[in-house]
Design a protein around this motif. Structure first.
Motif, PDB file in Angstrom:
ATOM      1  N   UNK A   1      33.654  45.056  40.336  1.00 12.56           N
ATOM      2  CA  UNK A   1      33.967  46.052  41.349  1.00 12.56           C
ATOM      3  C   UNK A   1      34.189  45.347  42.671  1.00 12.56           C
ATOM      4  N   UNK A   2      35.191  45.788  43.416  1.00 15.06           N
ATOM      5  CA  UNK A   2      35.482  45.163  44.706  1.00 15.06           C
ATOM      6  C   UNK A   2      35.627  46.234  45.776  1.00 15.06           C
ATOM      7  N   UNK A   3      35.418  45.820  47.007  1.00 13.42           N
ATOM      8  CA  UNK A   3      35.570  46.692  48.172  1.00 13.42           C
ATOM      9  C   UNK A   3      36.020  45.829  49.337  1.00 13.42           C
ATOM     10  N   UNK A   4      37.085  46.201  50.001  1.00 12.76           N
ATOM     11  CA  UNK A   4      37.600  45.572  51.219  1.00 12.76           C
ATOM     12  C   UNK A   4      38.277  44.223  51.012  1.00 12.76           C
ATOM     13  N   UNK A   5      37.886  43.453  49.994  1.00 12.37           N
ATOM     14  CA  UNK A   5      38.548  42.160  49.804  1.00 12.37           C
ATOM     15  C   UNK A   5      38.526  41.752  48.336  1.00 12.37           C
ATOM     16  N   UNK A   6      39.490  40.929  47.997  1.00  9.63           N
ATOM     17  CA  UNK A   6      39.584  40.339  46.661  1.00  9.63           C
ATOM     18  C   UNK A   6      39.369  38.839  46.803  1.00  9.63           C
ATOM     19  N   UNK A   7      38.376  38.302  46.110  1.00  8.91           N
ATOM     20  CA  UNK A   7      38.112  36.867  46.107  1.00  8.91           C
ATOM     21  C   UNK A   7      38.435  36.335  44.720  1.00  8.91           C
TER      22      UNK A   7
END
Length: 618
Positions: free
Chosen positions: A594-600
């Protein structure tokens, strides 16, 4: 010192040092049938995009090259003394005038003829010339579409039309109103809604050229079909086998065009029957040329014989045409529109008879900007590059994976349902042992073995990028259990040539789903987020692709031969909502988070492309 000896030494020292002589590959796009190229007194005819003619020179310049004939054409000569290539591009004067005018008069540098299936999700990205701005869109009675502005200040900064296509088939229209200085402009957009589109999603096929070249035959094609079935490629969606140049009886008589009985003892209908005996889902494609002869100067082209040749192909059960532009006799738009009109008439009959649409692929290598006119000429895809080679980078004339992408990645605003930029055949599975695909920057001849054979990471990158950019997916590798080097004599081949890694790459269902997504979008190249340099192995490139259901695909390509520790991308710069949670799946490793605000991304290996499917959490 003896006076005579002194004079002799002085004379020798005064002579210019001889430059090193190299074999220069000769390329041409759209060379007219009556044109002659003269280099140092030697004449060349029938140059093509293969670069299969050569001349020995020491650092030539334009004064060494003469063009004769070609009345009504403009010839542009490009000399590459680093890669030892000479390219002569011919453009019909009427084409050149059109393109010159388009640079100053085009109201919108994006697609204005759009397509949709009835009731389908619809997305149209509206791109303006610098200094122009869209004031509003008049949709008339199209009450299921609306203009959206949430991307006007992020990413590539544009407005777009979104909604649902009408449920009723027909031709619709909406008008985009623009402001240019003190002037008001209006651009009409045609929206063709039909359940009988040629290619609503990119074609998936297998083509003969890079493995067989001229050496095609009935039994070889049936064996390829069996290999496709065995390896699960037909079930994955690769369902058209395309016969490239040299399928016909050699002749210059257009009226006498027919199949070569030595190659096709059962005729083309017999070939299709035997292919469908392997799998009923298989279709058959064929090749011709919009000129006097094909690119191999092997068989006649179809210019002025479009209806006659197309009727012949249709009577044989052929479903698709790849149409080249060698030995040209007219400008590109006229040449392709003539065939496009014939195919439109054929498809009207096919629709009435409940038959599948006939598919038209335009192949003039992107030299006269077919993305600006190909749909209007009747095509559903068009080549945006020269012929693809098995190489990681390559050049504009000899594009490897990256050079082909560099030629195409800024054309996303011209792609959509039933209108796709074609990156040419993928070289996955050739392993440096193909025929024409081996003519790379470093090899410069067909065949042999090349050191630039794609690595597994590069092959996965090619598959990833072709899928992200919504290119037709065309294979050209030997899928037989016992391969033979028909276009590359004298090399030893592994038995079989195709590997489990190749098959896993080519049948990655989730990657294919990106390519076949019904929204039809080419991924946008996000230049502000990228560090890569065109035609080089440096930096990384970032892409984002709109998908149905509000989903996105994001790809990051490491162009270099060194791993990248990690890349972090703000989701807001990729058109996603800040503060919102998304489900993120890596389509190669199948890991999900799950991600929020950015993709690393995590580490990205040498020449690797990481692809992420990002879905809003409901």
């Amino acid at each position: 010192m003896n006076k005579n000896l002194s004079s002799l030494l002085f004379g020798l020292l005064s002579l210019p040092l001889s430059a090193e002589v190299h074999d220069y590959s000769l390329f041409s796009d759209g060379m007219p049938s009556d044109a002659v190229i003269i280099i140092n007194g030697k004449e060349f005819r029938g140059l093509n995009a293969q670069g299969d003619q050569f001349v020995s020179l020491d650092t030539p310049d334009e004064s060494d090259i003469q063009v004769k004939g070609a009345e009504g054409y403009t010839a542009t000569i490009t000399i590459d003394n680093v890669n030892h290539q000479i390219s002569i591009q011919f453009v019909r004067t009427t084409d050149a005038d059109q393109f010159s005018a388009s640079l100053t008069k085009a109201e919108m540098p994006c697609a204005t003829q759009m397509y949709a299936l009835p009731g389908a999700e619809y997305l149209h990205k509206l791109v303006c010339n610098e200094g122009d701005s869209i004031t509003h869109v008049d949709f008339g009675d199209l009450n299921t579409l609306s203009l959206r502005s949430d991307r006007l200040t992020v990413g590539n900064k544009y407005l777009y039309v979104q909604g649902t296509a009408p449920k009723e088939e027909g031709e619709y229209e909406y008008t985009v109103h623009l402001k240019r200085g003190n002037s008001q402009l209006a651009t009409k957009v045609r929206l063709m809604v039909s359940s009988h589109l040629q290619s609503p999603t990119p074609m998936m096929a297998w083509l003969t050229w890079n493995w067989f070249a001229r050496n095609i035959s009935h039994d070889r094609m049936v064996d390829i079909a069996k290999g496709m079935q065995q390896h699960g490629l037909i079930d994955a969606g690769f369902r058209t086998i395309v016969l490239d140049d040299a399928w016909a009886t050699p002749t210059q008589d257009k009226a006498a065009l027919t199949h070569d009985p030595a190659k096709w003892p059962k005729g083309i209908p017999g070939l299709k029957a035997d292919l469908q005996a392997v799998d009923p889902k298989l279709r058959l494609g064929i090749y011709s040329d919009a000129g006097s002869m094909t690119c191999e100067s092997y068989q006649p082209g179809s210019y002025l014989y479009e209806a006659q040749h197309l009727a012949l192909f249709d009577s044989w059960g052929v479903d698709m045409l790849k149409y080249d532009y060698c030995n040209s006799q007219a400008n590109t738009r006229e040449s392709y529109t003539r065939m496009g009109d014939a195919i439109a008439a054929l498809n009207a009959k096919r629709k009435a008879n409940g038959k599948t649409p006939f598919v038209f692929n335009i192949c003039e290598w992107g030299k006269t900007q077919p993305w600006t006119w190909g749909a209007e000429a009747g095509g559903s895809s068009w080549r945006s590059t020269s012929d693809a080679r098995e190489d990681w980078v390559g050049s504009s004339a000899l594009p490897g994976v990256l050079a082909g992408v560099d030629e195409t990645k800024r054309l996303w605003m011209y792609a959509g349902v039933n209108r796709f930029n074609d990156l040419d055949m993928m070289c996955i599975g050739l392993h440096g042992l193909g025929g024409p695909s081996n003519h790379t920057v470093g090899n410069r001849k067909n065949g042999g073995y090349i050191e630039t054979a794609l690595t597994e990471a590069q092959a996965r990158s090619q598959m990833s990028l072709w899928c992200m950019l919504a290119s037709p997916l065309s294979l050209t590798c030997d899928l037989r259990a016992t391969p033979h080097p028909e276009a590359n004599a004298g090399v030893d081949l592994p038995q079989p040539l195709i590997t489990p890694s190749d098959i896993a790459t080519l049948t990655n269902r989730q990657l294919i789903a990106l390519n076949q997504d019904a929204l039809g979008q080419q991924a946008e190249y996000m230049e502000q987020l990228s560090t890569g340099t065109d035609y080089s192995a440096t930096g990384y490139d970032v892409y984002v692709k709109d998908l149905t259901g509000g989903r996105f695909a994001v790809a990051i390509t490491n162009r270099s031969s060194e791993a990248i520790p990690s890349v972090t991308l703000p989701l807001a710069d990729l058109y996603m909502q800040p503060g919102k949670h998304y489900r993120c799946r890596d389509l190669w490793t199948q890991k999900e988070c799950r991600i929020k605000d950015q993709l690393t991304t995590g580490s990205i290996g040498a020449c690797e492309t990481r692809v992420f499917l990002i879905t809003p959490r409901r």
